[in-house]
Design an enzyme around this catalytic site. Structure first.
Site, PDB file in Angstrom:
ATOM      1  CB  SER A  32      -0.755   0.038   1.339  1.00 44.88           C
ATOM      2  OG  SER A  32      -0.389   0.001   2.419  1.00 44.88           O
ATOM      3  CG  ASN A  48       3.714   7.315  -5.020  1.00 48.39           C
ATOM      4  OD1 ASN A  48       3.923   7.055  -6.199  1.00 48.39           O
ATOM      5  ND2 ASN A  48       2.467   7.530  -4.783  1.00 48.39           N
ATOM      6  CD1 TRP A  49       3.630   0.061  -8.763  1.00 48.67           C
ATOM      7  CD2 TRP A  49       2.043   1.580  -9.928  1.00 48.67           C
ATOM      8  NE1 TRP A  49       2.997  -0.522 -10.215  1.00 48.67           N
ATOM      9  CE2 TRP A  49       2.186   0.593 -10.614  1.00 48.67           C
ATOM     10  CE3 TRP A  49       1.176   2.459 -10.023  1.00 48.67           C
ATOM     11  CZ2 TRP A  49       1.647   0.335 -11.932  1.00 48.67           C
ATOM     12  CZ3 TRP A  49       0.691   2.191 -11.091  1.00 48.67           C
ATOM     13  CH2 TRP A  49       0.940   0.997 -11.852  1.00 48.67           C
ATOM     14  CG  PHE A  76       9.641  -4.803   2.883  1.00 45.73           C
ATOM     15  CD1 PHE A  76      11.221  -4.785   3.749  1.00 45.73           C
ATOM     16  CD2 PHE A  76       8.695  -3.169   2.409  1.00 45.73           C
ATOM     17  CE1 PHE A  76      11.322  -3.323   3.810  1.00 45.73           C
ATOM     18  CE2 PHE A  76       9.840  -2.130   2.511  1.00 45.73           C
ATOM     19  CZ  PHE A  76      11.511  -2.012   3.514  1.00 45.73           C
ATOM     20  CE  LYS A 114      12.007   0.788 -13.568  1.00 47.62           C
ATOM     21  NZ  LYS A 114      11.566   1.839 -13.081  1.00 47.62           N
ATOM     22  NE  ARG A 145       9.611   5.689  -5.099  1.00 40.87           N
ATOM     23  CZ  ARG A 145       8.742   5.259  -4.709  1.00 40.87           C
ATOM     24  NH1 ARG A 145       9.168   4.537  -4.491  1.00 40.87           N
ATOM     25  NH2 ARG A 145       7.325   5.421  -4.877  1.00 40.87           N
TER      26      ARG A 145
HETATM   27  N1  LIG Z   1       6.238   4.179  -7.271  1.00 39.52           N
HETATM   28  C1  LIG Z   1       6.215   4.168  -8.057  1.00 39.52           C
HETATM   29  O1  LIG Z   1       6.298   5.261  -8.972  1.00 39.52           O
HETATM   30  C2  LIG Z   1       6.081   2.956  -8.928  1.00 39.52           C
HETATM   31  C3  LIG Z   1       6.119   2.544  -9.981  1.00 39.52           C
HETATM   32  C4  LIG Z   1       6.127   1.662 -10.925  1.00 39.52           C
HETATM   33  C5  LIG Z   1       6.311   0.313  -9.427  1.00 39.52           C
HETATM   34  N2  LIG Z   1       7.271   0.945  -8.704  1.00 39.52           N
HETATM   35  C6  LIG Z   1       7.314  -0.365  -7.566  1.00 39.52           C
HETATM   36  O2  LIG Z   1       6.098  -1.138  -6.758  1.00 39.52           O
HETATM   37  C7  LIG Z   1       6.739  -1.638  -5.626  1.00 39.52           C
HETATM   38  C8  LIG Z   1       6.220  -0.347  -4.923  1.00 39.52           C
HETATM   39  O3  LIG Z   1       6.338   0.635  -4.649  1.00 39.52           O
HETATM   40  P1  LIG Z   1       5.400   1.579  -3.650  1.00 39.52           P
HETATM   41  O4  LIG Z   1       5.727   2.612  -4.431  1.00 39.52           O
HETATM   42  O5  LIG Z   1       4.349   1.202  -3.810  1.00 39.52           O
HETATM   43  O6  LIG Z   1       6.157   1.716  -2.302  1.00 39.52           O
HETATM   44  P2  LIG Z   1       6.721   2.938  -1.662  1.00 39.52           P
HETATM   45  O7  LIG Z   1       8.471   2.955  -1.783  1.00 39.52           O
HETATM   46  O8  LIG Z   1       5.729   4.282  -2.281  1.00 39.52           O
HETATM   47  O9  LIG Z   1       6.480   3.021   0.005  1.00 39.52           O
HETATM   48  C9  LIG Z   1       7.347   1.679   0.989  1.00 39.52           C
HETATM   49  C10 LIG Z   1       6.253   0.938   1.405  1.00 39.52           C
HETATM   50  O10 LIG Z   1       7.016  -0.209   2.195  1.00 39.52           O
HETATM   51  C11 LIG Z   1       6.296  -0.121   2.791  1.00 39.52           C
HETATM   52  N3  LIG Z   1       6.701  -0.793   3.888  1.00 39.52           N
HETATM   53  C12 LIG Z   1       7.412   0.059   4.814  1.00 39.52           C
HETATM   54  N4  LIG Z   1       9.316  -0.936   5.625  1.00 39.52           N
HETATM   55  C13 LIG Z   1       7.780  -2.252   5.407  1.00 39.52           C
HETATM   56  C14 LIG Z   1       8.098  -3.550   5.993  1.00 39.52           C
HETATM   57  N5  LIG Z   1       9.044  -3.655   6.807  1.00 39.52           N
HETATM   58  N6  LIG Z   1       7.288  -4.539   5.766  1.00 39.52           N
HETATM   59  C15 LIG Z   1       6.545  -4.727   4.195  1.00 39.52           C
HETATM   60  N7  LIG Z   1       6.418  -3.296   4.056  1.00 39.52           N
HETATM   61  C16 LIG Z   1       7.161  -1.909   3.954  1.00 39.52           C
HETATM   62  C17 LIG Z   1       5.930   0.809   3.873  1.00 39.52           C
HETATM   63  O11 LIG Z   1       4.689   0.891   3.947  1.00 39.52           O
HETATM   64  C18 LIG Z   1       4.988   0.932   2.312  1.00 39.52           C
HETATM   65  O12 LIG Z   1       3.504   0.825   1.927  1.00 39.52           O
HETATM   66  C19 LIG Z   1       8.183  -0.931  -5.541  1.00 39.52           C
HETATM   67  O13 LIG Z   1       9.264  -2.717  -6.221  1.00 39.52           O
HETATM   68  C20 LIG Z   1       8.550  -0.166  -6.867  1.00 39.52           C
HETATM   69  O14 LIG Z   1       9.770  -0.286  -7.529  1.00 39.52           O
HETATM   70  C21 LIG Z   1       6.930   1.931  -7.829  1.00 39.52           C
END
Ligand SMILES: NC(=O)c1ccc[n+]([C@@H]2O[C@H](COP(=O)([O-])OP(=O)(O)OC[C@H]3O[C@@H](n4cnc5c(N)ncnc54)[C@H](O)[C@@H]3O)[C@@H](O)[C@H]2O)c1
Length: 400
Positions: A62, A64-65, A149, A257, A321
């Protein structure tokens, strides 16, 4: 629709519930009174939620993505008759500065105020801090947490997933085991015994959250039926999803990437200009393709022309980012660490590129391939302070 589970992995390393469809009364009471008609219907038991032929989706993650993925899925679950209205979202519980729990706030306001403020997720999204409970009874699992994680999450779920369950990973990253690299979709498949597709692409979450047009790629193996179902679940008029029969290629594009994005950030921080950045993107894409094909000979050239390939390299080197934090690192001439900058600039969001650069370096070293991948190995050495940021352009490209 329910699916038969199957999975396999092929690389040079041979890497190889009764969830109540209606919510518990306490959870319902935490939702605001202005409940959607669909959810109200399911609460009253006449919304088809007890129909076992319908797929139940849980989003594991939960951030950002993860929150944007839940929004996309929730809007489609309400429209598509083959899905339950309710979409669960597992939340790694956090206490907000005002003392409230993030899960409670999401269920009260329908907004992930920490990771996606200002965007309504859809009233059929139910946040759940209990991982086991969140996946109980779901037959479609969407994994979307930072990759570091995922091992712990899979261990917690080991033995807990039963029946015909399908998964999709939106996680960009890999685990490095002593036998070699293990992609996150393989980790999920092996640990949980379920088939796992992937969804990657030029997807900066905040842009999709405000419904700006984007594309994505679903990588699948085996039958096309499951890929089509994932495409249906994610597609909207502003989010166009294409299936590709190449899980490893799609996932490696999404993973590698992020290392190229770090290199692009160094170029920006040193104000080297657009020609240099374009050169870094081209060399990076070339190394992505070469390493993917060395690791998985089945990877297709055409995958690199999908959204998960060249388009993701472009967007992430322009706006992501990883690029942003690497730019700040180079501006400080490496005096501020990535950990410090990540904490300050991302406020809880996680960088993937620095850890992926380390993981890629370990693979290259293990295989004796360091000299074949000068950009990838240089990025890691700059991140760890062994080289100055200027080194990002001080090598001769090896022709593969
Ligand atoms: N944000 C983007 O624009 C984007 C786009 C495409 C893909 N992604 C990929 O999606 C995946 C998730 O990224 P995101 O942007 O949703 O996350 P994020 O970086 O925005 O947030 C971090 C998340 O990790 C959680 N977290 C913190 N400690 C934790 C723990 N010990 N155990 C489990 N969860 C924990 C937090 O609660 C939060 O939900 C990543 O692999 C990222 O590369 C992100």
């Amino acid at each position: 629709m329910r699916f038969r589970s199957f999975f396999f992995s092929s690389s040079i390393f041979s890497l190889s519930h009764s969830r109540s469809p209606s919510l518990s009364s306490s959870r319902f009471s935490s939702l605001s009174a202005a409940m959607s008609p669909a959810l109200e219907k399911s609460r009253q038991g006449n919304g088809g939620c007890n129909d076992d032929s319908k797929s139940k989706v849980t989003v594991v993650g939960s951030g950002n993505w993860g929150s944007v993925a839940a929004k996309l899925i929730a809007s489609n679950a309400l429209k598509l008759p083959s899905f339950h209205d309710e979409v669960r979202m597992w939340v790694f519980e956090e206490v907000l500065p005002n003392g409230e729990k993030l899960t409670d706030v999401i269920n009260k306001t329908n907004e992930n105020v920490k990771y996606l403020p200002g965007i309504k997720l859809g009233r059929n999204v139910v946040a759940d801090p209990d991982l086991e409970n969140a996946v109980k009874d779901a037959n479609m699992l969407v994994f979307v947490t930072p990759h570091q994680f995922m091992d712990g999450i899979c261990k917690k779920l080991d033995g807990k997933i039963t029946g015909d369950v399908e998964a999709i990973s939106l996680v960009k990253g890999m685990e490095v085991k002593k036998e070699g690299p293990c992609m996150i979709s393989s980790l999920i498949s092996k640990q949980l015994g379920i088939n796992c597709c992937v969804l990657m692409g030029a997807n900066i979450a905040n842009e999709i959250a405000v419904e700006k047009f984007s594309e994505a790629t679903v990588g699948y193996r085996g039958s096309r039926e499951i890929a089509d179902t994932w495409v249906q679940l994610f597609s909207t008029p502003y989010f166009m999803v294409t299936p590709v029969h190449d899980v490893e290629g799609v996932e490696l594009c999404g993973t590698l990437k992020n290392v190229v994005a770090i290199a692009a950030g160094f170029v920006d921080g040193l104000e080297m200009g657009n020609n240099t950045k374009a050169a870094i993107m081209r060399i990076g894409l070339r190394e992505m393709k070469a390493l993917s094909k060395l690791l998985f000979p089945s990877v297709k050239d055409s995958t690199f022309f999908e959204s998960c390939g060249v388009a993701d390299v472009i967007t992430t080197c322009l706006g992501g980012r990883n690029r942003r934090v690497a730019e700040a690192f180079a501006k400080s001439r490496g005096k501020r660490s990535f950990d410090e900058l990540e904490a300050e600039m991302l406020q809880g969001q996680k960088l993937q590129g620095v850890s992926t650069a380390r993981e890629v370096y370990e693979v290259l070293k293990h295989c004796g391939w360091l000299e074949m991948f000068p950009l990838f190995s240089t990025v890691h050495q700059i991140c760890t302070g062994r080289l100055q940021p200027e080194a990002i352009v001080q090598y001769r490209e090896n022709k593969l």
